[in-house]
Design an enzyme around this catalytic site. Structure first.
Site, mmCIF file in Angstrom:
data_model
loop_
_atom_site.group_PDB
_atom_site.id
_atom_site.type_symbol
_atom_site.label_atom_id
_atom_site.label_comp_id
_atom_site.label_asym_id
_atom_site.label_seq_id
_atom_site.Cartn_x
_atom_site.Cartn_y
_atom_site.Cartn_z
ATOM 1 N N CYS A 66 0.852 -1.172 0.000
ATOM 2 C CA CYS A 66 0.000 0.000 0.000
ATOM 3 C C CYS A 66 0.889 1.222 0.000
ATOM 4 O O CYS A 66 2.099 1.135 0.118
ATOM 5 C CB CYS A 66 -0.844 0.040 1.265
ATOM 6 S SG CYS A 66 -1.567 -1.546 1.706
ATOM 7 N N ARG A 116 1.379 2.159 -6.076
ATOM 8 C CA ARG A 116 1.687 1.154 -5.061
ATOM 9 C C ARG A 116 0.475 0.298 -4.744
ATOM 10 O O ARG A 116 0.579 -0.687 -3.998
ATOM 11 C CB ARG A 116 2.173 1.830 -3.782
ATOM 12 C CG ARG A 116 3.422 2.655 -3.962
ATOM 13 C CD ARG A 116 3.852 3.233 -2.646
ATOM 14 N NE ARG A 116 4.214 2.199 -1.704
ATOM 15 C CZ ARG A 116 5.433 1.692 -1.604
ATOM 16 N NH1 ARG A 116 6.385 2.124 -2.385
ATOM 17 N NH2 ARG A 116 5.680 0.755 -0.734
ATOM 18 N N TRP A 128 -3.648 -1.770 -1.279
ATOM 19 C CA TRP A 128 -3.499 -2.936 -2.134
ATOM 20 C C TRP A 128 -3.802 -4.123 -1.244
ATOM 21 O O TRP A 128 -3.007 -4.472 -0.379
ATOM 22 C CB TRP A 128 -2.089 -2.994 -2.693
ATOM 23 C CG TRP A 128 -1.913 -4.163 -3.585
ATOM 24 C CD1 TRP A 128 -1.170 -5.276 -3.352
ATOM 25 C CD2 TRP A 128 -2.540 -4.346 -4.836
ATOM 26 N NE1 TRP A 128 -1.300 -6.137 -4.392
ATOM 27 C CE2 TRP A 128 -2.136 -5.589 -5.317
ATOM 28 C CE3 TRP A 128 -3.425 -3.580 -5.589
ATOM 29 C CZ2 TRP A 128 -2.579 -6.095 -6.533
ATOM 30 C CZ3 TRP A 128 -3.863 -4.085 -6.797
ATOM 31 C CH2 TRP A 128 -3.422 -5.335 -7.259
ATOM 32 N N ASN A 177 1.188 0.192 6.122
ATOM 33 C CA ASN A 177 1.621 -0.499 4.921
ATOM 34 C C ASN A 177 2.504 -1.654 5.366
ATOM 35 O O ASN A 177 3.431 -1.459 6.143
ATOM 36 C CB ASN A 177 2.413 0.475 4.021
ATOM 37 C CG ASN A 177 3.138 -0.241 2.903
ATOM 38 O OD1 ASN A 177 2.701 -1.296 2.456
ATOM 39 N ND2 ASN A 177 4.242 0.344 2.452
ATOM 40 N N GLY A 178 2.167 -2.872 4.922
ATOM 41 C CA GLY A 178 2.945 -4.035 5.330
ATOM 42 C C GLY A 178 1.997 -5.131 5.791
ATOM 43 O O GLY A 178 0.786 -5.075 5.520
ATOM 44 N N GLU A 229 10.170 -10.979 -22.220
ATOM 45 C CA GLU A 229 9.798 -9.638 -21.777
ATOM 46 C C GLU A 229 8.667 -9.081 -22.650
ATOM 47 O O GLU A 229 7.713 -8.494 -22.141
ATOM 48 C CB GLU A 229 11.034 -8.722 -21.816
ATOM 49 C CG GLU A 229 10.778 -7.269 -21.529
ATOM 50 C CD GLU A 229 10.270 -6.983 -20.119
ATOM 51 O OE1 GLU A 229 10.259 -7.911 -19.292
ATOM 52 O OE2 GLU A 229 9.873 -5.833 -19.862
ATOM 53 N N LYS A 289 4.975 -7.942 -21.287
ATOM 54 C CA LYS A 289 4.377 -6.621 -21.521
ATOM 55 C C LYS A 289 2.995 -6.789 -22.143
ATOM 56 O O LYS A 289 2.051 -6.135 -21.749
ATOM 57 C CB LYS A 289 5.254 -5.768 -22.453
ATOM 58 C CG LYS A 289 6.555 -5.258 -21.849
ATOM 59 C CD LYS A 289 6.380 -4.128 -20.876
ATOM 60 C CE LYS A 289 6.364 -4.585 -19.463
ATOM 61 N NZ LYS A 289 7.552 -5.039 -18.836
ATOM 62 N N GLU A 304 0.502 -8.200 -19.579
ATOM 63 C CA GLU A 304 0.299 -7.249 -18.491
ATOM 64 C C GLU A 304 -0.720 -6.178 -18.844
ATOM 65 O O GLU A 304 -1.612 -5.885 -18.058
ATOM 66 C CB GLU A 304 1.642 -6.537 -18.223
ATOM 67 C CG GLU A 304 2.273 -6.816 -16.908
ATOM 68 C CD GLU A 304 3.580 -6.045 -16.756
ATOM 69 O OE1 GLU A 304 3.844 -5.647 -15.631
ATOM 70 O OE2 GLU A 304 4.327 -5.834 -17.732
ATOM 71 N N HIS A 348 8.060 -29.024 -29.125
ATOM 72 C CA HIS A 348 7.887 -29.939 -27.985
ATOM 73 C C HIS A 348 6.578 -29.661 -27.270
ATOM 74 O O HIS A 348 6.521 -29.626 -26.050
ATOM 75 C CB HIS A 348 9.053 -29.798 -27.020
ATOM 76 C CG HIS A 348 10.359 -30.234 -27.600
ATOM 77 N ND1 HIS A 348 10.804 -31.526 -27.551
ATOM 78 C CD2 HIS A 348 11.289 -29.547 -28.292
ATOM 79 C CE1 HIS A 348 11.969 -31.609 -28.163
ATOM 80 N NE2 HIS A 348 12.285 -30.412 -28.632
ATOM 81 N N LYS A 399 2.751 -2.040 -8.715
ATOM 82 C CA LYS A 399 4.084 -1.730 -9.219
ATOM 83 C C LYS A 399 5.174 -2.540 -8.532
ATOM 84 O O LYS A 399 5.932 -3.250 -9.156
ATOM 85 C CB LYS A 399 4.344 -0.230 -9.051
ATOM 86 C CG LYS A 399 5.713 0.214 -9.505
ATOM 87 C CD LYS A 399 5.778 0.309 -10.995
ATOM 88 C CE LYS A 399 7.178 0.608 -11.481
ATOM 89 N NZ LYS A 399 7.352 0.184 -12.856
#
Lengths: 389, 579
Positions: free
Chosen positions: B2, B27, B71, B97-98, B452, B456, B459, B475, B574
């Site tokens: 958060c 966040r 969050w 936060n935590g 990558e 992207k 996401e 395969h 993030k």
């Protein structure tokens, strides 16, 4: 009363190709900073902080530069480049006050702007030896009677700088796509527009005009020394050297000159006045530069002479290259123009050793290959992506 | 995870807090809330984005307050579970936060002593504990209760009777911003930049009492003197400046970012551990993991140093830290899994190096050496410029370890990226937008580049995208290929070219539409594939960078085409500070 400034930076500036192929005209670095930034500086010096920039051609690049400015500016997009009047029209929602309209690719000094702001409904004028590239202004008793845009033949030398200070009310009747027409309409309706003579103003119509703009703007820089300067180097006049640049032994650098960040100027290099060198440029030993504009990432090999050159980003010159000023008639598009410069190079040009340039234009990503023998290019225009053998 | 923020000073607190919370949304953004103190405590909290609904400011009076953007970790996102949380009497209010790991035990104990809990969160135990411990001084109450808390926390608390904010920190980031006659506290510096550039980073175990003009920091009962640091980031650098999305802005910053990253590392500043290491372990998560993977291909082939690349979250299950050197890569420097790997290295006497974007972040305090990637703040949840900066750093490491062989090539990295930013991707975007599944294939060092690219794509566009080494297609995944599943491939001239072209021909035979990144002069490839994205044939390092940027743009434009929310994709945050 607050004044809003609207900077028109949506155009490409086709006559400045190859330099504008990859970037809008307003972003061409002169004195290592885009023209647009010099202009914003002038505005800030007049105390104008409410700045709106109209962007279009390669807008992401312009916005990317605007973020780095010390002042927060607002950005408006002009989707189709229909003309300066339309560009202003795009910004109408943000305009709430008297406004100062400026082209983003000209330089105007702060004093002229201050003068202009004294009289509402006024415009900046200047004299120019080639008035047919501009709007020619007819003046009576300090008032503008009319503007004729780019006439084929012009008797009068007085031209419009494209900088207007207008009452907010006029924006409402702005219908023309062209700003000059709009101003003429305002005049024909009986509203007087005062003419204010600009002290310092410079436009770059053709690429070689950038050289004189460069030397003019370099006179405003101040000395600064970052990086590593070897003890044996001689530095005279106003010279600014960026972070991480290395100046080798026995170099002679005369100001006004700016050198960007992380450059390598090897030993015994001579840099004469009026030279802008971008960032990460490498100049090998025994080369001489002067009166030139060298953009980022260029490499100039040893024993080269570079005068009156505009070099785009990431150009490579081989050993013993000679660029010397010359003048002559060259063809640009469908017009023949009298040019005078050493060379104008686009981005990414690779030139082999021992090439002599005089009054030439070399397009983006060209390869000039003299098979390691001398090759002379005089008053030549080489299109983009060409390989010259 | 958060974001928290606190303000005490002379302005109305609520607008300041909301402004700061908007900056902290990256966040977490499933719910938010603010509390202010004037005569009593007023609270406003809501599910949703901070930007979406703004509360009526007149209901939140006061020049002292705290705020939170959440969050969810314990309890679903809802109005009730949103912070701030109150004690029973509504006199003490807390944002956190935590994660409080022993909250279940504490909660049972508190309920048995008559406290009423309103939410399902772990945080709510804090105000109730404070209520019990409160004897007229909030700071003392806080110092008594932190002993009972296990886990990670950054806490801000205010009470009706104390004219101050009390902060406590353990393993969650918290900074103080020092203004003129006003003080701020926040999870990181981004929201503070608009108001001040002078900050103090709190350390684990710190408890601080914050007044408008003074602040006192304690460890236990001992006053600590912490250095004030000046931050060079200007507030402008964290705003969009005309770009439609932060992601696009950050993509366009990449030419500068790569140049800065490469030049930040010189032979002198290269940590000495690199010089005599016989093997390297790279630990990272998400995009950073892919950067590590590319690093492995390059350093193994040029320097012959064996590299192990590990996912941060899986590393703890391999009991022996194998290798002479551990590199932890984390943009935020707060990624919990990467951090735990660095700590594991510390415990086993293995030298550790952190590559991070945030000065003074937690990882830098645990690693033996730190390399800063100097990308500037990254707001978009999808990493772009930080990934390029990581690549820049890692390429420069390879270059320095191989005798500066590629100095000239790397100095053109920014220019190479500038060129691909002008590419027209319309056709490729059109093809991707209509797909439900996309395969990304590459060989050699392009395989992690494709990983990558696929990341992207999934996401931000929410299209199912999967990366495979081209040789692996046969395969298994081959059975999934059809005319409905486009394949994005890199097929540049080089050692893998012939095999890659063969692979593509086999795919084409199944009617699969192919988007290929290849040489612009390659007529055979041009005739084979549906869309050819032309790339200049340059040094491999530059090809890796430029193809990465193309894939970022492809994902971005596909996602905007589909109308997705670019900067804050659903369900993602993030920096992941929980394991």
């Amino acid at each position: 009363m607050t004044v809003q400034a609207v900077i028109l930076a949506a155009g490409e500036g086709t006559r400045l190709r190859p330099l504008t192929q990859n970037r809008p005209k307003a972003l061409i670095p002169v004195g290592n900073r885009p023209i647009l930034e010099h202009l914003v500086d002038s505005l800030l010096k007049c105390g104008i902080r409410d700045i709106i920039v109209v962007v279009g051609y390669r807008k992401e690049q312009v916005m990317q530069h605007l973020i780095r400015l010390p002042v927060q500016v607002r950005v408006v997009e002009q989707k189709d480049q229909l003309g300066t009047g339309h560009a202003l029209f795009c910004a109408r929602d943000l305009i709430s006050d008297d406004l100062l309209v400026l082209p983003g690719d000209n330089y105007v000094d702060p004093l002229s702007l201050k003068e202009l702001l004294q009289i509402s409904n006024s415009m900046l004028i200047t004299t120019h030896i080639h008035p047919s590239n501009f709007g020619v202004v007819q003046i009576e008793d300090g008032l503008v009677k009319g503007i004729i845009e780019k006439p084929a033949h012009a008797n009068r030398m007085t031209v419009s700088c494209g900088v207007y200070y207008l009452k907010h009310a006029f924006l409402a009747d702005m219908t023309e796509f062209n700003l000059t027409d709009a101003i003429n309409t305002i005049i024909s309706k009986g509203n007087p527009i005062a003419a204010v003579y600009a002290l310092e103003w410079q436009d770059a119509i053709y690429p070689w005009d950038l050289l004189s703009m460069n030397s003019r703007l370099l006179r405003q820089t101040s000395s600064s020394r970052a990086g590593t300067i070897s003890a044996g180097a001689i530095i005279e006049g106003v010279v600014s050297i960026g972070r991480g640049s290395v100046i080798g032994p026995h170099c002679v650098i005369r100001g006004p000159t700016v050198i960007g960040d992380d450059c390598v100027i090897s030993s015994n290099v001579v840099i004469n006045p009026d030279t802008s060198i971008g960032s990460r440029v490498v100049i090998e030993p025994f080369s001489v530069l002067g009166d030139s504009l060298v953009m980022d990432d260029c490499i100039i090999a040893s024993h080269s002479t570079v005068t009156s050159a505009v070099m785009g980003e990431a150009c490579t010159l081989g050993e013993h290259t000679i660029i010397k000023p010359g003048s002559g008639i060259i063809e640009m598009g469908d017009e023949a123009v009298r040019s005078s410069c050493g060379v104008i190079m686009g981005n990414g040009v690779v030139s082999s050793p021992m090439i002599i340039y005089e009054n030439s234009i070399v397009g983006n990503d060209c390869q000039i290959d003299g098979n390691n023998g001398p090759l002379r290019l005089r008053s030549k225009v080489i299109p983009d992506h060409t390989r010259v053998m | 995870m958060c974001g928290i923020v606190g303000y005490i000073g002379y302005r109305q607190a609520a607008p300041v807090l909301l402004d700061c919370l908007k900056q902290l949304e990256y966040r977490g953004y499933d719910s938010y809330g603010v509390a202010t103190r004037s005569d009593g405590i007023s609270i406003y909290k809501k599910k949703g984005n901070v930007s979406n609904i703004l509360p009526d400011a007149s209901a939140l009076q006061g020049i002292c307050g705290i705020g939170h953007t959440r969050w969810a970790t314990h309890g679903i996102p809802s109005d009730i579970n949103a912070h701030p949380h109150l004690d029973c009497k509504g006199r003490i209010v807390v944002v956190h936060n935590g994660i409080i790991e022993n909250y279940a035990v504490l909660k049972r104990d508190l309920i048995s002593r008559g406290h009423t809990f309103r939410s399902e969160t772990d945080t709510e135990v804090i105000p109730h504990l404070l209520e019990d411990a409160y004897e007229g001084n909030l700071l003392e109450a806080m110092s008594r209760i932190v002993e009972k808390l296990e886990g990670s926390y950054a806490i801000l608390a205010i009470s009706e009777d104390d004219n101050c904010i009390v902060a406590a920190r353990n393993q969650s980031p918290l900074v103080l911003g020092i203004g003129d006659n006003e003080l701020f506290a926040a999870s990181d510096i981004t929201p503070l930049l608009e108001y001040t550039n002078r900050v103090i980073y709190l350390e684990d175990g710190d408890i601080a009492e914050i007044h408008p003009d003074t602040h006192m920091i304690y460890q236990g009962s001992i006053i600590q003197d912490r250095q004030v640091q000046e931050i060079q980031w200007t507030p402008d650098t964290v705003q969009k400046g005309g770009f439609a999305h932060f992601m696009l802005k950050e993509i366009y910053e990449q030419p500068d970012v790569i140049n800065r990253a490469i030049h930040s590392l010189t032979p002198q500043s290269l940590p000495s551990f690199f010089r005599d290491t016989r093997s390297i372990t790279v630990v990272a998560c998400g995009s950073s993991y892919h950067a590590g993977f590319i690093f492995r291909y390059l350093i193994e082939s040029t320097c012959g140093i064996p590299v192990r690349v590990e996912l941060g979250s899986e590393y703890k299950y391999n009991s022996i830290p194998f290798g002479d050197l551990i590199i932890g890569i984390s943009q935020s420097g707060e990624t919990a899994d990467t951090l735990s790997a660095i700590k594991k290295g510390n415990c086993n006497n293995v030298p550790t190096i952190a590559i991070t974007n945030v000065l003074n972040s937690t990882i830098t305090r645990h690693a033996d050496a730190t390399i800063l990637m100097q990308a500037g703040p990254e707001i978009s949840v999808a990493a772009t410029k930080s990934f390029i900066a990581q690549l820049g750093i890692l390429l420069q490491v390879v270059n320095l370890l191989s005798g500066n062989a590629c100095d000239a090539i790397l100095s053109h990295a920014g220019f190479a990226i500038k060129k691909v930013l002008q590419l027209e991707l319309g056709e490729a975007v059109h093809l991707c937008s209509s797909a439900n599944h996309i395969f990304f294939v590459g060989r050699g060092s392009f395989y992690p580049v494709m990983m990558e690219g696929a990341l992207k794509m999934k996401e931000i566009s929410y299209i199912h995208a999967e990366a495979y080494a081209a040789g692996e297609i046969k395969h298994g995944p081959f059975s999934l290929l059809s005319s409905e599943t486009p394949v994005v491939a890199i097929c540049m001239p080089g050692p893998a070219y012939a095999v890659m072209l063969g692979n593509l021909k086999e795919m084409k035979a199944r009617g699969t539409p192919i988007i290929a990144i290849g040489s612009k002069d390659d007529t055979e490839l041009y005739e084979l594939v549906d869309v050819l994205i032309p790339l200049e044939v340059e040094h491999l390092y530059l090809q890796i960078l430029t193809s990465t940027v193309i894939l970022q743009l492809l994902a971005y434009h596909t996602a905007t085409n589909l109308g997705r929310e670019i900067d804050k994709p659903r369900n993602l945050a993030k920096s992941v500070t929980v394991e």
